[in-house]
Design an enzyme around this catalytic site. Structure first.
Site, PDB file in Angstrom:
ATOM      1  N   ASP A  52      -5.609  -0.890  -8.274  1.00 43.11           N
ATOM      2  CA  ASP A  52      -5.271  -1.878  -7.244  1.00 43.11           C
ATOM      3  C   ASP A  52      -6.078  -3.132  -7.550  1.00 43.11           C
ATOM      4  O   ASP A  52      -6.987  -3.517  -6.825  1.00 43.11           O
ATOM      5  CB  ASP A  52      -5.658  -1.279  -5.878  1.00 43.11           C
ATOM      6  CG  ASP A  52      -5.357  -2.224  -4.727  1.00 43.11           C
ATOM      7  OD1 ASP A  52      -4.628  -3.212  -4.940  1.00 43.11           O
ATOM      8  OD2 ASP A  52      -5.868  -1.961  -3.625  1.00 43.11           O
ATOM      9  N   SER A  53      -5.726  -3.761  -8.655  1.00 40.31           N
ATOM     10  CA  SER A  53      -6.540  -4.874  -9.154  1.00 40.31           C
ATOM     11  C   SER A  53      -6.118  -6.190  -8.519  1.00 40.31           C
ATOM     12  O   SER A  53      -5.045  -6.315  -7.935  1.00 40.31           O
ATOM     13  CB  SER A  53      -6.357  -4.985 -10.660  1.00 40.31           C
ATOM     14  OG  SER A  53      -5.031  -5.349 -10.955  1.00 40.31           O
ATOM     15  N   THR A  54      -6.970  -7.192  -8.679  1.00 38.41           N
ATOM     16  CA  THR A  54      -6.569  -8.568  -8.401  1.00 38.41           C
ATOM     17  C   THR A  54      -5.758  -9.052  -9.610  1.00 38.41           C
ATOM     18  O   THR A  54      -5.370  -8.251 -10.459  1.00 38.41           O
ATOM     19  CB  THR A  54      -7.820  -9.447  -8.184  1.00 38.41           C
ATOM     20  OG1 THR A  54      -8.723  -9.216  -9.270  1.00 38.41           O
ATOM     21  CG2 THR A  54      -8.524  -9.092  -6.884  1.00 38.41           C
ATOM     22  N   ASP A  60     -18.169  -1.847 -12.047  1.00 36.20           N
ATOM     23  CA  ASP A  60     -17.032  -2.405 -12.771  1.00 36.20           C
ATOM     24  C   ASP A  60     -16.122  -1.251 -13.186  1.00 36.20           C
ATOM     25  O   ASP A  60     -16.559  -0.344 -13.915  1.00 36.20           O
ATOM     26  CB  ASP A  60     -17.579  -3.151 -14.002  1.00 36.20           C
ATOM     27  CG  ASP A  60     -16.467  -3.821 -14.791  1.00 36.20           C
ATOM     28  OD1 ASP A  60     -15.276  -3.561 -14.508  1.00 36.20           O
ATOM     29  OD2 ASP A  60     -16.791  -4.599 -15.699  1.00 36.20           O
ATOM     30  N   GLY A  61     -14.883  -1.288 -12.726  1.00 42.28           N
ATOM     31  CA  GLY A  61     -13.933  -0.204 -13.011  1.00 42.28           C
ATOM     32  C   GLY A  61     -13.753   0.037 -14.499  1.00 42.28           C
ATOM     33  O   GLY A  61     -13.614   1.171 -14.957  1.00 42.28           O
ATOM     34  N   HIS A  98       0.809  -1.220   0.000  1.00 51.74           N
ATOM     35  CA  HIS A  98       0.000   0.000   0.000  1.00 51.74           C
ATOM     36  C   HIS A  98       0.847   1.276   0.000  1.00 51.74           C
ATOM     37  O   HIS A  98       0.492   2.259  -0.638  1.00 51.74           O
ATOM     38  CB  HIS A  98      -1.006  -0.028   1.165  1.00 51.74           C
ATOM     39  CG  HIS A  98      -2.059  -1.054   0.950  1.00 51.74           C
ATOM     40  ND1 HIS A  98      -2.365  -2.042   1.873  1.00 51.74           N
ATOM     41  CD2 HIS A  98      -2.852  -1.302  -0.117  1.00 51.74           C
ATOM     42  CE1 HIS A  98      -3.312  -2.824   1.380  1.00 51.74           C
ATOM     43  NE2 HIS A  98      -3.632  -2.401   0.182  1.00 51.74           N
ATOM     44  N   GLU A 145     -15.121  -0.145  -6.724  1.00 52.23           N
ATOM     45  CA  GLU A 145     -14.893  -1.532  -6.328  1.00 52.23           C
ATOM     46  C   GLU A 145     -16.101  -2.329  -6.830  1.00 52.23           C
ATOM     47  O   GLU A 145     -17.238  -1.985  -6.571  1.00 52.23           O
ATOM     48  CB  GLU A 145     -14.761  -1.601  -4.801  1.00 52.23           C
ATOM     49  CG  GLU A 145     -14.901  -2.970  -4.167  1.00 52.23           C
ATOM     50  CD  GLU A 145     -13.830  -3.977  -4.610  1.00 52.23           C
ATOM     51  OE1 GLU A 145     -12.634  -3.693  -4.452  1.00 52.23           O
ATOM     52  OE2 GLU A 145     -14.228  -5.054  -5.132  1.00 52.23           O
TER      53      GLU A 145
END
Lengths: 286, 286
Positions: B155-157, B137-138, B62, B106
């Site tokens: 900050d994606s998965t 949905d971003g 972070h 998010e």
């Protein structure tokens, strides 16, 4: 087949590596020695069950422990290497034509024998004519040396078992004495992340700071070592690891490396805040 | 009790973390969500069985995804954050008084709900009055934005499952459009070490290079992510991550960090030779 080697990095975290075959298992006077073949990391060596090197990521460790001091010291002719039975440090050192002699002091002849047979990618330069291998305890060997080496590389195992003596104040003091007036000592310095490794790291740093006028720590990403965040110690009588880095000279050599660059060299000394604090804490204590 | 969470980093290597208790397990429209308590890492969050963060090492991720662009851009007033349901990026961003508004997009409301309840150390600033949370949905959200943000943090998965669209050329192009003329986009960029992650990393880099005039990659040591060697992308319309780094300005803020320093900032861009080659290879291809 579901065949795994696991190593606990702490009692509460472990890494597991799928194994194809165990190529060797033996026991010397000093330790248990195993070699495995794995789909992810190629061959790997363990001593007493602890990961020493894998064919896939050993280049990171060996390049970083060797080329960092070699890019700082202006003329290394004579080197002492403590441990390093796998030959990785020797492979990197023998790339420098100006090195005239290397004394390698490995306590365990069986490690060298096993690595010659099963890990030819690291052991490939153990027959270099400039190399003398001494099967002795590094701690004792260095006691009788004075003003002899330009560079000492301490490629020890962890600070317990056969490698324990290589983390003592006496040992670092003797290394200081064994070095010429502008000599450098580099050692593997454990990891800052898990509590027990961080303690070992602080202890080692404290003792080196007490023994050498210049003592700095640098880092690398080594995926198969605990936390992947590994430190090395750079201890020196005269040369500063950044101020005396000669990028042009090193780059003109044209050595092909997969991890080390003279730019990365600088970044390796720029440590995270918590590591800086940990080291400063120790530096302030004596 | 012998109770372990394991994650395969490749089919042939895995990390295992001893667990005290499973605190939460649920399933949203998008993914499975679990929270565990562990002796080594404190609480940790997994999505579809993949480690997202642990209380012990989340500060590294972070701090590095937030403070690197904040130390470069001279005045960030409006920020778009994609993903980040755990609140860690928001916690770091809200330390900057000049930020006037943050849109956080998010996709999964349940992630935010679970993190608020079980991970208060990261979710602690999700009630900041400057923050608007959009459960969307971003990829779609950013399509309709133009010349609006100073900074976008992705900050994606991982690039499969719900995060897949956040690694596409269309998405990066829309981020470019959504940024002001001197805007910066930072994204998590996978790891260079294991083959599959390295491919994802190259694919993402290629698409970002095609979308932004300045595209650089930086690294951090994140022990609980595959290989521990993690990369971030720094894509920018105007500011260079090193030439425009204003160390004095950032240091005068007096922000207390545990990983980030402006010195480390520079070192984070000094990549290992094999990573440089991997990226240059991609840069040359288009």
């Amino acid at each position: 087949m579901n065949f795994w080697f696991s190593e606990n990095h702490t009692p509460n975290v472990k890494i597991s590596i799928r194994v194809d075959r165990q190529l060797y298992s033996g026991k010397s006077e000093f330790q248990r020695i195993d070699v495995f073949d794995s789909p992810e990391f190629g061959r790997f060596l363990t001593l007493d069950g602890y990961m020493m090197l894998t064919e896939k990521d050993e280049f990171i460790y060996h390049e970083m422990i060797t080329h960092v001091p070699m890019a700082v010291h202006p003329l290394v002719k004579k080197v002492l290497v403590i441990g390093a039975g796998d030959g990785g440090v020797i492979r990197e050192l023998t790339r420098y034509p100006e090195i005239e002699h290397i004394d390698m002091v490995e306590i365990d002849p069986l490690v060298v024998e096993v690595c010659r047979k099963y890990l030819p990618k690291t052991a490939c330069r153990l027959d270099d004519p400039r190399l003398s291998i001494h099967y002795e305890d590094g701690l004792k060997y260095v006691r009788f040396k004075e003003n002899e080496y330009d560079l000492i590389i301490v490629d020890s195992t962890d600070p317990f078992g056969p490698g324990e003596g290589l983390f003592t104040r006496e040992f670092y003091g003797n290394c200081y004495k064994a070095l010429k007036e502008d000599g450098i000592m580099v050692n593997q310095h454990e990891s800052p992340f898990y509590a027990e490794d961080a303690e070992a790291c602080k202890r080692a740093h404290k003792r080196i700071v007490e023994s050498f006028p210049i003592s700095r720590v640098y880092q690398a990403h080594i995926p198969t070592y605990p936390s992947g965040h590994w430190l090395f110690g750079f201890a020196s009588k005269k040369y500063h690891p950044l101020k005396n880095l000669d990028e042009t000279r090193w780059n003109l050599r044209g050595l092909d490396c997969r991890y080390y660059t003279t730019t990365l060299h600088k970044g390796a000394f720029y440590l995270p805040a918590y590591v800086e604090e940990m080291l400063e804490d120790v530096e302030g204590k004596y």
